[in-house]
Motif scaffolding. Structure first.
Motif, PDB file in Angstrom:
ATOM      1  N   ILE A  65       0.832  -1.206   0.000  1.00 50.43           N
ATOM      2  CA  ILE A  65       0.000   0.000   0.000  1.00 50.43           C
ATOM      3  C   ILE A  65       0.862   1.250   0.000  1.00 50.43           C
ATOM      4  O   ILE A  65       0.616   2.202  -0.763  1.00 50.43           O
ATOM      5  CB  ILE A  65      -0.954  -0.005   1.214  1.00 50.43           C
ATOM      6  N   MET A  66       1.904   1.263   0.818  1.00 50.38           N
ATOM      7  CA  MET A  66       2.779   2.427   0.899  1.00 50.38           C
ATOM      8  C   MET A  66       3.443   2.703  -0.455  1.00 50.38           C
ATOM      9  O   MET A  66       3.471   3.844  -0.932  1.00 50.38           O
ATOM     10  CB  MET A  66       3.854   2.199   1.966  1.00 50.38           C
ATOM     11  N   GLU A  67       3.956   1.633  -1.079  1.00 50.68           N
ATOM     12  CA  GLU A  67       4.605   1.798  -2.377  1.00 50.68           C
ATOM     13  C   GLU A  67       3.613   2.252  -3.445  1.00 50.68           C
ATOM     14  O   GLU A  67       3.924   3.119  -4.267  1.00 50.68           O
ATOM     15  CB  GLU A  67       5.258   0.475  -2.800  1.00 50.68           C
ATOM     16  N   SER A  68       2.408   1.677  -3.424  1.00 51.75           N
ATOM     17  CA  SER A  68       1.393   2.025  -4.421  1.00 51.75           C
ATOM     18  C   SER A  68       0.952   3.478  -4.285  1.00 51.75           C
ATOM     19  O   SER A  68       0.770   4.183  -5.285  1.00 51.75           O
ATOM     20  CB  SER A  68       0.178   1.096  -4.286  1.00 51.75           C
ATOM     21  N   VAL A  69       0.770   3.934  -3.045  1.00 50.57           N
ATOM     22  CA  VAL A  69       0.366   5.323  -2.813  1.00 50.57           C
ATOM     23  C   VAL A  69       1.463   6.272  -3.260  1.00 50.57           C
ATOM     24  O   VAL A  69       1.197   7.307  -3.890  1.00 50.57           O
ATOM     25  CB  VAL A  69       0.011   5.553  -1.325  1.00 50.57           C
ATOM     26  N   GLN A  70       2.710   5.940  -2.976  1.00 47.83           N
ATOM     27  CA  GLN A  70       3.830   6.775  -3.410  1.00 47.83           C
ATOM     28  C   GLN A  70       3.900   6.862  -4.933  1.00 47.83           C
ATOM     29  O   GLN A  70       4.149   7.942  -5.492  1.00 47.83           O
ATOM     30  CB  GLN A  70       5.139   6.216  -2.850  1.00 47.83           C
ATOM     31  N   GLU A  71       3.649   5.730  -5.606  1.00 46.69           N
ATOM     32  CA  GLU A  71       3.633   5.733  -7.073  1.00 46.69           C
ATOM     33  C   GLU A  71       2.480   6.590  -7.598  1.00 46.69           C
ATOM     34  O   GLU A  71       2.636   7.314  -8.582  1.00 46.69           O
ATOM     35  CB  GLU A  71       3.505   4.304  -7.600  1.00 46.69           C
ATOM     36  N   ALA A  72       1.326   6.497  -6.933  1.00 45.98           N
ATOM     37  CA  ALA A  72       0.166   7.291  -7.356  1.00 45.98           C
ATOM     38  C   ALA A  72       0.434   8.782  -7.181  1.00 45.98           C
ATOM     39  O   ALA A  72       0.079   9.590  -8.046  1.00 45.98           O
ATOM     40  CB  ALA A  72      -1.065   6.878  -6.550  1.00 45.98           C
ATOM     41  N   VAL A  73       1.077   9.145  -6.077  1.00 40.62           N
ATOM     42  CA  VAL A  73       1.416  10.547  -5.832  1.00 40.62           C
ATOM     43  C   VAL A  73       2.386  11.052  -6.892  1.00 40.62           C
ATOM     44  O   VAL A  73       2.248  12.171  -7.423  1.00 40.62           O
ATOM     45  CB  VAL A  73       2.028  10.726  -4.421  1.00 40.62           C
ATOM     46  N   ALA A  74       3.369  10.219  -7.235  1.00 38.91           N
ATOM     47  CA  ALA A  74       4.379  10.609  -8.220  1.00 38.91           C
ATOM     48  C   ALA A  74       3.784  10.816  -9.611  1.00 38.91           C
ATOM     49  O   ALA A  74       4.304  11.617 -10.404  1.00 38.91           O
ATOM     50  CB  ALA A  74       5.481   9.555  -8.279  1.00 38.91           C
ATOM     51  N   SER A  75       2.684  10.118  -9.900  1.00 35.39           N
ATOM     52  CA  SER A  75       2.083  10.214 -11.231  1.00 35.39           C
ATOM     53  C   SER A  75       0.947  11.227 -11.297  1.00 35.39           C
ATOM     54  O   SER A  75       0.320  11.400 -12.345  1.00 35.39           O
ATOM     55  CB  SER A  75       1.561   8.836 -11.670  1.00 35.39           C
ATOM     56  N   THR A  76       0.649  11.887 -10.179  1.00 34.67           N
ATOM     57  CA  THR A  76      -0.412  12.890 -10.151  1.00 34.67           C
ATOM     58  C   THR A  76       0.111  14.169  -9.504  1.00 34.67           C
ATOM     59  O   THR A  76       1.279  14.281  -9.173  1.00 34.67           O
ATOM     60  CB  THR A  76      -1.631  12.397  -9.342  1.00 34.67           C
ATOM     61  N   SER A  77      -0.788  15.112  -9.321  1.00 31.93           N
ATOM     62  CA  SER A  77      -0.412  16.382  -8.678  1.00 31.93           C
ATOM     63  C   SER A  77      -0.688  16.355  -7.185  1.00 31.93           C
ATOM     64  O   SER A  77      -0.621  17.373  -6.506  1.00 31.93           O
ATOM     65  CB  SER A  77      -1.187  17.544  -9.322  1.00 31.93           C
ATOM     66  N   GLY A  78      -1.006  15.151  -6.654  1.00 32.67           N
ATOM     67  CA  GLY A  78      -1.323  15.036  -5.226  1.00 32.67           C
ATOM     68  C   GLY A  78      -0.087  14.992  -4.352  1.00 32.67           C
ATOM     69  O   GLY A  78       1.059  15.055  -4.836  1.00 32.67           O
ATOM     70  N   LEU A 126       1.519  13.204  -0.396  1.00 31.19           N
ATOM     71  CA  LEU A 126       1.353  12.092   0.534  1.00 31.19           C
ATOM     72  C   LEU A 126       0.317  12.407   1.608  1.00 31.19           C
ATOM     73  O   LEU A 126      -0.333  11.500   2.136  1.00 31.19           O
ATOM     74  CB  LEU A 126       2.696  11.740   1.181  1.00 31.19           C
ATOM     75  N   ASP A 127       0.181  13.701   1.944  1.00 30.15           N
ATOM     76  CA  ASP A 127      -0.827  14.091   2.946  1.00 30.15           C
ATOM     77  C   ASP A 127      -2.242  13.753   2.483  1.00 30.15           C
ATOM     78  O   ASP A 127      -3.145  13.521   3.297  1.00 30.15           O
ATOM     79  CB  ASP A 127      -0.721  15.597   3.234  1.00 30.15           C
ATOM     80  N   ASP A 128      -2.443  13.713   1.146  1.00 28.99           N
ATOM     81  CA  ASP A 128      -3.769  13.396   0.603  1.00 28.99           C
ATOM     82  C   ASP A 128      -4.201  11.969   0.928  1.00 28.99           C
ATOM     83  O   ASP A 128      -5.393  11.654   0.904  1.00 28.99           O
ATOM     84  CB  ASP A 128      -3.775  13.580  -0.920  1.00 28.99           C
ATOM     85  N   ALA A 129      -3.239  11.108   1.233  1.00 27.59           N
ATOM     86  CA  ALA A 129      -3.554   9.691   1.497  1.00 27.59           C
ATOM     87  C   ALA A 129      -4.476   9.526   2.701  1.00 27.59           C
ATOM     88  O   ALA A 129      -5.215   8.545   2.788  1.00 27.59           O
ATOM     89  CB  ALA A 129      -2.265   8.907   1.707  1.00 27.59           C
ATOM     90  N   ASP A 130      -4.447  10.486   3.607  1.00 26.99           N
ATOM     91  CA  ASP A 130      -5.284  10.401   4.809  1.00 26.99           C
ATOM     92  C   ASP A 130      -6.620  11.119   4.645  1.00 26.99           C
ATOM     93  O   ASP A 130      -7.402  11.196   5.586  1.00 26.99           O
ATOM     94  CB  ASP A 130      -4.531  10.992   6.012  1.00 26.99           C
ATOM     95  N   ASP A 131      -6.865  11.645   3.447  1.00 26.53           N
ATOM     96  CA  ASP A 131      -8.093  12.390   3.183  1.00 26.53           C
ATOM     97  C   ASP A 131      -8.912  11.653   2.116  1.00 26.53           C
ATOM     98  O   ASP A 131      -8.615  11.750   0.923  1.00 26.53           O
ATOM     99  CB  ASP A 131      -7.754  13.802   2.702  1.00 26.53           C
ATOM    100  N   PRO A 132      -9.947  10.889   2.518  1.00 29.88           N
ATOM    101  CA  PRO A 132     -10.746  10.105   1.561  1.00 29.88           C
ATOM    102  C   PRO A 132     -11.466  10.949   0.515  1.00 29.88           C
ATOM    103  O   PRO A 132     -11.955  10.405  -0.480  1.00 29.88           O
ATOM    104  CB  PRO A 132     -11.760   9.379   2.453  1.00 29.88           C
ATOM    105  N   TYR A 191      -8.070   6.045  -3.142  1.00 32.33           N
ATOM    106  CA  TYR A 191      -7.275   4.890  -3.569  1.00 32.33           C
ATOM    107  C   TYR A 191      -6.651   4.210  -2.352  1.00 32.33           C
ATOM    108  O   TYR A 191      -6.667   2.973  -2.237  1.00 32.33           O
ATOM    109  CB  TYR A 191      -6.205   5.360  -4.545  1.00 32.33           C
ATOM    110  N   HIS A 192      -6.130   5.016  -1.448  1.00 30.94           N
ATOM    111  CA  HIS A 192      -5.539   4.491  -0.209  1.00 30.94           C
ATOM    112  C   HIS A 192      -6.594   3.732   0.602  1.00 30.94           C
ATOM    113  O   HIS A 192      -6.332   2.630   1.115  1.00 30.94           O
ATOM    114  CB  HIS A 192      -4.958   5.658   0.611  1.00 30.94           C
ATOM    115  N   TYR A 193      -7.787   4.291   0.697  1.00 25.91           N
ATOM    116  CA  TYR A 193      -8.877   3.654   1.447  1.00 25.91           C
ATOM    117  C   TYR A 193      -9.271   2.327   0.801  1.00 25.91           C
ATOM    118  O   TYR A 193      -9.511   1.327   1.491  1.00 25.91           O
ATOM    119  CB  TYR A 193     -10.072   4.603   1.509  1.00 25.91           C
TER     120      TYR A 193
END
Length: 250
Positions: A85-98, A100-106, A113-115
C-alpha cells in the motif's frame, strides 16, 4: 493446466469461493486471425495476443496468458500488504499532482485509492481488480460525478460498491446512462464503441488484463441494442431515463 490450477484453488478455498468456472469465449469470424478470451473466477479477463490461424490455437494462447497471470498472482509481491500500500500510494502521488498528505483524506483521489487498498488488505491483485474495474467504469460513464453531486462521499461510494459484483443488473444501469447520453449527443454511442473496440484490441495484443475494455464494449453494445430494438426505451423522456438510472445506483 489453467482449469486444474483454478480447481485446486477452489478445493483450497483460497480465492473466489463462490466462483469456480473458467469461461472461454471465441469471437465469431469467417476465417483467421481468430480471437479468444478467457475469464477467470472473479472476473479477470485475458485474450490471445498472437495471430492465431485456428480457434483452438487462439483458445490455447488465451489460456497460456491467463495461466501466466494466475501463477504470477500467487507471488507474495502481488498480495496487498502495508508495504504494498505504501509503495502504491507513493507511485500514485508521483504520477499525479497530489501529495502524501492526501492519502489520509478520503475526499481526494489519492485518499480514496488508499482507502480502497486498506479495505482490501490481504487480497491478491486479481481479487482487487474486480473492484477497481467497477470504479473505472463508474468514472468512465460519469456515474461517480453524479454520485458526488448527490453529496455522497468517496468513502461512502467505495463502501457501497465494495458489497457488489459487476453483474447484468449493473451493466443494464450503465447502459441506461449511455442511452441518456445518446439522446443528448446523437452518435456518441457509436463513437465510444469504436474507441472501446480499438482499446480492447490494443490491450489484447499487448497481453494486458482486458476486463475494463471488454465491459465497456458490452455495455455500449447493450445500449445500442436497447435503442434499436426497444421502441419504449427510445420514447422515454430524459427525466424518466435519469430517474431509472439514478434508482439503479441507490
Amino acid at each position: 493446466m489453467l482449469q486444474e490450477f483454478w480447481e485446486s484453488k477452489q478445493q483450497q478455498r483460497a480465492a473466489f469461493p463462490s466462483e469456480g468456472v473458467v469461461v472461454y469465449e471465441s469471437l465469431p469470424s469467417p476465417g483467421p486471425p481468430f480471437v479468444s478470451y478467457v475469464t477467470l473466477p472473479g472476473g479477470s479477463c485475458f485474450g490471445n495476443f498472437q495471430c492465431c490461424l485456428s480457434r483452438a490455437e487462439a483458445r490455447r494462447d488465451a489460456a497460456k496468458v491467463a495461466l501466466i497471470n494466475s501463477l504470477f498472482n500467487e507471488l507474495p509481491s502481488r498480495r496487498i500488504t502495508k508495504e504494498f500500500i505504501m509503495e502504491s500510494v507513493q507511485e500514485a502521488v508521483a504520477s499525479t499532482s497530489g501529495t502524501l498528505d492526501d492519502a489520509d483524506d478520503p475526499s481526494t483521489s489519492i485518499g480514496a485509492y488508499h482507502y480502497m487498498l486498506e479495505s482490501n488488505m490481504g487480497k491478491t491483485m486479481l481479487e482487487f481488480q474486480e473492484l477497481m474495474t467497477i470504479f473505472q467504469l463508474l468514472h468512465w460513464n460519469g456515474s461517480l460525478k453524479a454520485l458526488r453531486e448527490t453529496k455522497c462521499s468517496r468513502q461512502e461510494v467505495i463502501s457501497y460498491y465494495s458489497q457488489y459484483s459487476l453483474d447484468e443488473k449493473m451493466r443494464s444501469h450503465m447502459a441506461l446512462d449511455w442511452i441518456m447520453k445518446e439522446k443528448e449527443s446523437p452518435g456518441i454511442l457509436s463513437q465510444e464503441l469504436r474507441m472501446a473496440l480499438r482499446e480492447l484490441e490494443e490491450a489484447r495484443k499487448a497481453g494486458q488484463e482486458l476486463r475494463f475494455y471488454k465491459e465497456k464494449k458490452e455495455i455500449l453494445s447493450l445500449a445500442l441494442t436497447q435503442i434499436y430494438s426497444d421502441p419504449d426505451t427510445s420514447s422515454l423522456s430524459d427525466d424518466q431515463l435519469s430517474l431509472t438510472a439514478l434508482c439503479g445506483y441507490h
